[in-house]
Scaffold this motif. Sequence first.
Motif, PDB file in Angstrom:
ATOM      1  N   PRO A   1       0.830  -1.215   0.000  1.00 57.28           N
ATOM      2  CA  PRO A   1       0.000   0.000   0.000  1.00 57.28           C
ATOM      3  C   PRO A   1       0.863   1.263   0.000  1.00 57.28           C
ATOM      4  CG  PRO A   1       0.126  -0.911   2.204  1.00 57.28           C
ATOM      5  CD  PRO A   1       0.851  -1.881   1.320  1.00 57.28           C
ATOM      6  N   ILE A   2       0.215   2.417  -0.121  1.00 55.63           N
ATOM      7  CA  ILE A   2       0.939   3.677  -0.151  1.00 55.63           C
ATOM      8  C   ILE A   2       1.679   3.890   1.170  1.00 55.63           C
ATOM      9  CG2 ILE A   2       0.667   6.196  -0.208  1.00 55.63           C
ATOM     10  CD1 ILE A   2       0.319   4.992  -2.919  1.00 55.63           C
ATOM     11  N   ASN A   3       2.966   4.179   1.055  1.00 56.91           N
ATOM     12  CA  ASN A   3       3.772   4.549   2.223  1.00 56.91           C
ATOM     13  C   ASN A   3       3.599   6.047   2.439  1.00 56.91           C
ATOM     14  OD1 ASN A   3       6.204   5.664   3.579  1.00 56.91           O
ATOM     15  ND2 ASN A   3       6.850   3.522   3.635  1.00 56.91           N
ATOM     16  N   GLU A   4       3.000   6.420   3.549  1.00 56.79           N
ATOM     17  CA  GLU A   4       2.614   7.808   3.756  1.00 56.79           C
ATOM     18  C   GLU A   4       3.806   8.759   3.748  1.00 56.79           C
ATOM     19  OE1 GLU A   4      -0.062  10.619   3.613  1.00 56.79           O
ATOM     20  OE2 GLU A   4      -0.589   8.491   3.662  1.00 56.79           O
ATOM     21  N   ALA A   5       4.910   8.368   4.379  1.00 54.81           N
ATOM     22  CA  ALA A   5       6.081   9.251   4.413  1.00 54.81           C
ATOM     23  C   ALA A   5       6.650   9.450   3.016  1.00 54.81           C
ATOM     24  CB  ALA A   5       7.141   8.669   5.347  1.00 54.81           C
ATOM     25  N   ILE A   6       6.747   8.351   2.249  1.00 53.38           N
ATOM     26  CA  ILE A   6       7.271   8.460   0.884  1.00 53.38           C
ATOM     27  C   ILE A   6       6.302   9.244   0.012  1.00 53.38           C
ATOM     28  CG2 ILE A   6       7.879   7.150  -1.188  1.00 53.38           C
ATOM     29  CD1 ILE A   6       8.937   4.949   0.616  1.00 53.38           C
ATOM     30  N   TRP A   7       5.001   9.009   0.216  1.00 59.77           N
ATOM     31  CA  TRP A   7       4.044   9.728  -0.604  1.00 59.77           C
ATOM     32  C   TRP A   7       4.133  11.232  -0.384  1.00 59.77           C
ATOM     33  CZ3 TRP A   7       1.549   9.683  -4.857  1.00 59.77           C
ATOM     34  CH2 TRP A   7       0.640  10.721  -5.109  1.00 59.77           C
ATOM     35  N   GLN A   8       4.261  11.658   0.849  1.00 59.26           N
ATOM     36  CA  GLN A   8       4.336  13.092   1.126  1.00 59.26           C
ATOM     37  C   GLN A   8       5.538  13.720   0.434  1.00 59.26           C
ATOM     38  OE1 GLN A   8       2.011  14.940   2.495  1.00 59.26           O
ATOM     39  NE2 GLN A   8       0.758  13.110   2.819  1.00 59.26           N
ATOM     40  N   LYS A   9       6.661  13.010   0.450  1.00 62.82           N
ATOM     41  CA  LYS A   9       7.855  13.507  -0.250  1.00 62.82           C
ATOM     42  C   LYS A   9       7.618  13.523  -1.754  1.00 62.82           C
ATOM     43  CE  LYS A   9      12.730  12.457  -1.072  1.00 62.82           C
ATOM     44  NZ  LYS A   9      13.846  11.500  -0.806  1.00 62.82           N
TER      45      LYS A   9
END
Length: 500
Positions: free
Chosen positions: A74-82
């Motif tokens: 699933p989407i990795n929130e920390a990576i997605w924000q970057k």
Amino acid sequence: MSLSKRPEPCILVIFGASGDLTQRKLIPALYSLMCDGLLPDEFAMIGFARKAKTNESFREEMRVACEEFARSKPINEAIWQKFARSLHYQQGDYGAAADYEVLCKRLEAIERAHGSGANRLFYLATPPEVYPIIIENVGSVLCTGAAGSDRHWSRIIIEKPFGHDLQSARELNAHVHRFFREEQVYRIDHYLGKETVQNIFVFRFANGIFEPIWDRRYVDNVQITVAESIGIGNRGSYYEKAGVIRDIVQNHLLQLLALTAMEPPAEFSADAVRNEKVKVLKALRVDTSRGDGTVRGQYGPGKIDGQLVPGYTQEEGVAPDSTTETYLAMKLFVDNWRWAGVPFYVRSGKRMAKRLTEIVIQFKMPPLLLFKETIARAIEPNLLVMNIQPHEGISLRFGAKVPGSGDNIQTVVMDFNYGSTFKTAAPEAYERLILDAMLGDSTLFTRSDEVEASWALITPVIERWEAGGGSFIELYRSGSWGPKEADDFLAADGRKWHVL
């Protein structure tokens, strides 16, 4: 062609950022590359399209796209924000010079904010009719490295179709070369990014047991199939102009043939590999000893997965009396020392029984006088099958004695499957190809003379059809493997299609 290197800081500009390709393939590929640590920290992307969007709305749409289509889930929130912070959007018209001036200033501001330098990669994910105007504006307004700067580079990725015949391909090449050197141009064919396609190199040239028998002395015929279970969807207006010969055969299918038939390159470099592919394409000819060497078909109504589907002429945007082919089989020869006399049977179709792409090498039958006649009749030819999609792998079919006191022989199969062997999902084709373009590796991209050589083979076939001298359009039922005439086509040579 590496998934272990990280490119230099750069910015990617996608023209056609509101389209299906960007949402389903390009942005999910970029996100997965970031998850794997393969994008530079100083990376930015800006989408350019006609639709009005803000940065925020564009990022929200791309998140939904990544949740559905990205390999890394699933989407990795920390990576997605970057990743989301690197995404930008600019509304503009492809033909308006003033909008490119605005885009240029926006690029410079984003480069300063992200520290991405002036390395720029441009991706044309638009309808082909706007390629020329985008290429001209990118080359004259946005391209910082076109003059050959030692410090910065500019590159352009161009989607297929690259031209619609030989003359238009030559004209588009000439137009591109007004603004870009050939080494800056990356004509993309996503099939070349698939793991099994690339493994053809390794399979042939890194294993001592197969290359010595990879020629006319041992190979009876080669079959290449690109089958799709879907119809044309909402692409009726495009498909009416293209047909399967332009949509699949001229590019994907001939690329697979060239990789299968090419000679070993002197070195594993972009030009060395592409030189050998061009030699194959220039040696290709259509067998016209019977008719025009083709079988054309068009899908009628039928069932796919139990669902009734319409025929081609009932699709949106298609003329009721259309003679556009949705299926094509061809018999080709490669007139060189390695392959002289070996037929290459190729086929591609829409609304087939299943989605499948494979390359089949059928070897010649051995002398069977050693075996009783009844046993000999049960022996089938050895097959080497390279499965490109949906399940990437390789299988080898050969005869073995059945255990017991009798002399029974049975065909058995040895299978290699990427997923079960390596226990990891292979990178998506667009991940590898976008990364290669950032790295400046053009091995898996098509060179100008390669495009023209493939069109030089295909254009006369189309012209014969248009002049009324080609094969008839045969109807086939949706959910089948194509028209009966395609089976008869091989039966006339004493051969049959590999059962898919």
